[in-house]
Design an enzyme around this catalytic site. Structure first.
Site, PDB file in Angstrom:
ATOM      1  N   HIS A 246       0.873  -1.176   0.000  1.00 50.70           N
ATOM      2  CA  HIS A 246       0.000   0.000   0.000  1.00 50.70           C
ATOM      3  C   HIS A 246       0.918   1.238   0.000  1.00 50.70           C
ATOM      4  O   HIS A 246       1.047   1.924   1.004  1.00 50.70           O
ATOM      5  CB  HIS A 246      -0.863  -0.059   1.275  1.00 50.70           C
ATOM      6  N   SER A 268      -4.722   4.976   5.035  1.00 50.54           N
ATOM      7  CA  SER A 268      -5.521   5.917   4.248  1.00 50.54           C
ATOM      8  C   SER A 268      -5.734   7.226   5.005  1.00 50.54           C
ATOM      9  O   SER A 268      -5.982   7.212   6.208  1.00 50.54           O
ATOM     10  CB  SER A 268      -6.886   5.311   3.968  1.00 50.54           C
ATOM     11  N   CYS A 270      -3.606   9.682   5.657  1.00 53.57           N
ATOM     12  CA  CYS A 270      -2.545  10.089   6.586  1.00 53.57           C
ATOM     13  C   CYS A 270      -1.428  10.826   5.862  1.00 53.57           C
ATOM     14  O   CYS A 270      -0.289  10.849   6.321  1.00 53.57           O
ATOM     15  CB  CYS A 270      -1.976   8.878   7.309  1.00 53.57           C
ATOM     16  N   LYS A 272      -0.403  10.300   2.520  1.00 47.46           N
ATOM     17  CA  LYS A 272       0.329   9.561   1.488  1.00 47.46           C
ATOM     18  C   LYS A 272       0.269  10.299   0.156  1.00 47.46           C
ATOM     19  O   LYS A 272       1.307  10.583  -0.451  1.00 47.46           O
ATOM     20  CB  LYS A 272      -0.262   8.146   1.374  1.00 47.46           C
ATOM     21  N   ASN A 382     -14.628  11.819   3.574  1.00 46.00           N
ATOM     22  CA  ASN A 382     -13.908  10.903   2.680  1.00 46.00           C
ATOM     23  C   ASN A 382     -14.266  11.170   1.208  1.00 46.00           C
ATOM     24  O   ASN A 382     -14.133  10.303   0.365  1.00 46.00           O
ATOM     25  CB  ASN A 382     -14.244   9.452   3.068  1.00 46.00           C
TER      26      ASN A 382
HETATM   27  C1  OXD Z   1      -7.767   3.804   0.721  1.00 46.21           C
HETATM   28  C2  OXD Z   1      -7.711   4.455  -0.597  1.00 46.21           C
HETATM   29  O1  OXD Z   1      -6.732   3.308   1.153  1.00 46.21           O
HETATM   30  O2  OXD Z   1      -8.744   4.861  -1.131  1.00 46.21           O
HETATM   31  O3  OXD Z   1      -8.833   3.825   1.340  1.00 46.21           O
HETATM   32  O4  OXD Z   1      -6.623   4.555  -1.146  1.00 46.21           O
HETATM   33 MN    MN Z   2      -5.045   3.538  -0.161  1.00 46.20          MN
END
Ligand code: OXD
Ligand code: MN
Length: 619
Positions: A246, A268, A270, A272, A382
């Site tokens: 991931h 998710s 955080c 990235k 989200n």
């Molecule tokens: C997740 C994404 O990890 O959407 O939820 O990338």
């Molecule tokens: Mn993700």
């Protein structure tokens, strides 16, 4: 009517023609689920622009998406209670001889029985879209192929933006090994959102490399190639000796213009995506990477070609590159934001929010409450955007390189208010795997259903997708560099550290400094201070970087506030993590020995210098 005759009845001549070159296995897969789901018609998508256009238009025609003011932009709404990944109803189908300790699972026969009942005739009145896709650059040693069946034009459209088409591979090659996905949004309500959320199921059947997803539309539950594929890929990687992670893949540019590639795993929401999107660097991918070894080094590819990113806080100042991509013409899907006068609005966009419009609850005005009496926000925490990486100005030139990019550093980050310093480096690979990657904890966010803000263990930021025993997964990481000359450096980062008043102490752009410091470290251009948790930056190096990159003064007081070692919190963390691992079988002994050594180092320093230790004590 059975078999191919059924396809003949439901496909037009063009789609039928596309089926004729496919293998028996592909045809059998399609036929099986056409029989079960009973769609009115079937659309077979090849890699052409026309077919992509057809699906895009279908999503508008069927009102799964609505068009927005800027040409190419559209909006999609998931249902009020279908706004995130559903971990509780995502289960692995297992047989009595196959145990997956600690992972959510259900007896295979029972699960298949349940899902087949839910899928029976579910596509009646709808079209089934059949998509042939590639994970990783098509035709490379990294490529994994997949077929997705879905009755949602929005899901099919998202797949097209996010993944590479691979119909030609299936057409040219009759023995392609492939992952299989079957999705149905199920019955839809008046807003074209999945109605039967109580019967939402995401079931993963390893024995057939198949994932079923039903009565949901949220892309994290439905877009087969995303997190559903990651679960299958982790098992494939385990069998074949590589890693499916991931992780983003990005280049951090050195002073001499050299590009140094890093991968980074964060749970998710955080930081990235915002990390691989920082100004001055370039992005290969933001979410999922495959890592393979070649010639004594590690190479990575982006599994995807697009971004399904969190839109909250995307504004001109904090995320200029995404802001720009979201404000120009071209394909982009906005989901679960507010639309007013065909303009999308979201939390933290830096504009005045309209008091009414349309959102994931239908027609919305401020103060609107849901059936439980809770206020419905104008845009969901989200809410997302879906775009292609090529529409970003910082897209890296190597993003489609079939050989992948050479990985020099690996970063792990979590949402941690009080333990980790903002950036640090492990002493070596095994120390990093155990004390950083496998010790990752993070406070929960809106990317999954459930309470937010709870500290949760999340090894390698991959726990939600883990599909092999935890001990085996850690061992694979420890062993991965056994035949590697110079293994990549490993780093921990934390953008969410707070002071004693509970306020965040890092600025939104500080990560640019942490990245450049990591670049200097992998190229051995700066020294570091060795502390009980690993190597941390020297004040003088950060002071220089803050000035150069952000034109900010980074005082010694700032430095001490950011980088003092918080002993009690680090010790408590080790205890929490060790307790978790003691609860599992077959955890590699190194996990405990490395954690014990770290604990002793911290205790020794604590006895000598107190509970909060300024970095200069370690010089
Ligand atoms: C997740 C994404 O990890 O959407 O939820 O990338
Ligand atoms: Mn993700």
């Amino acid at each position: 009517m059975v078999g191919i005759d059924l396809l003949k009845e439901k496909c037009n001549a063009n789609s039928l023609d596309k089926i004729s070159g496919l293998s028996r296995e592909v045809i059998d897969f399609i036929v099986k689920y056409v029989e079960l789901c009973n769609p009115d018609s079937i659309f077979i998508r090849d890699d052409s622009k026309e077919d992509a256009e057809y699906i895009k238009n279908k999503s508008l025609e069927l009102k799964e998406e609505g068009s927005l003011k800027i040409s190419g932009h559209s909006v999609h709404f998931d249902g009020l209670h279908d706004q995130a990944r559903d971990k509780e109803n995502t289960k692995f189908l297992i047989t009595p001889d196959f145990k997956l300790e600690g992972l959510n699972s259900i007896d295979r026969d029972k699960g298949i029985g349940e899902i087949e009942l839910l899928l029976k005739d579910i596509m009646k009145g709808k079209e089934m879209y059949v998509l042939f896709m590639g994970l990783g650059p098509v035709g490379s040693e990294f490529s994994v192929y997949a077929v997705q069946l879905t009755d949602s034009a929005y899901v099919a459209h998202s797949e097209d933006i996010l993944y590479r088409g691979a119909y030609r591979v299936f057409e040219d090659n009759t023995d392609v090994d492939f992952f299989k996905y079957l999705h149905s949004a199920g019955e839809l309500d008046e807003n074209q959102a999945s109605k039967n959320i109580d019967r939402r199921r995401i079931y993963v059947d390893f024995s057939k490399d198949t994932v079923y997803s039903v009565n949901t539309q949220y892309a994290g539950n439905t877009v087969g190639l995303k997190k559903l594929a990651l679960r299958l890929a982790i098992r494939k990687a385990d069998r074949e000796g590589w890693l499916a992670e991931h992780m983003f893949v990005m280049a951090v540019h050195g002073e001499d213009g050299e590009k140094n590639y890093f991968t980074g795993a964060y749970p998710s929401s955080c930081g990235k995506t915002s990390t691989c999107m920082v100004e001055g660097e370039s992005i290969v991918g933001d979410d999922i990477a495959y890592l393979k070894k070649r010639g004594g080094a590690i190479y990575a590819v982006n599994v995807e070609r697009g971004i399904f990113g969190i839109i909250r806080d995307v504004n001109e100042d904090d995320a200029p590159l995404i802001w720009e991509a979201l404000n120009k013409e071209g394909e982009a899907i906005f989901s679960n934001i507010l639309v007013n006068d065909k303009i999308p609005y979201w939390d933290g966009d830096g504009r005045i929010t309209p008091t009414e419009g349309n959102n994931f609850s239908g027609s919305w005005c401020s103060g609107k409450i849901d059936e439980f009496g809770s206020e419905i926000p104008f845009s969901h925490a989200n809410a997302r955007y879906t775009i292609r990486i090529e529409s970003l100005n910082n897209a890296d030139s190597e993003k489609e390189n079939p050989e992948g990019v050479l990985v020099k550093g690996i970063i792990y980050g979590g949402r941690d208010s009080n333990t980790w310093v903002p950036v640090f480096e492990s002493f070596n690979w095994a120390h990093g795997v155990v004390s950083i990657a496998a010790s990752l904890e993070s406070e929960t966010t809106a990317a999954t259903l459930g309470k937010t803000g709870e500290r949760k263990f999340n090894l390698m930021a991959n726990l939600d997708f883990l599909s092999i025993p935890i001990g085996k997964y850690i061992k694979n990481h420890l062993d991965f560099v056994k035949d590697i000359g110079d293994s990549p450096a490993m780093f921990g980062v934390n953008y969410f550290l707070r002071n004693e008043h509970g306020e965040y102490i890092s600025g939104m752009h500080d990560k640019r400094v942490w990245l450049k410091w990591m670049e200097l470290r992998v190229n051995k251009k700066v020294g570091a201070i060795s502390t009980p948790i690993g190597n941390i930056p020297k004040h003088k190096d950060l002071e220089k970087l803050f000035k150069e990159l952000l034109n900010k003064d980074f005082s010694l007081d700032d430095y001490n506030m950011f980088f003092s070692i918080r002993c009690s919190q680090n010790l408590e963390k080790i205890e929490r993590v060790s307790n978790i691992y003691h609860g599992f079988k077959e955890i590699p002994a190194e996990v405990f020995s490395i954690l014990n050594e770290q604990e002793s180092r911290i205790r020794e320093a604590q006895n000598k210098f107190g509970d909060l230790i300024a970095p200069d004590k370690f010089i």
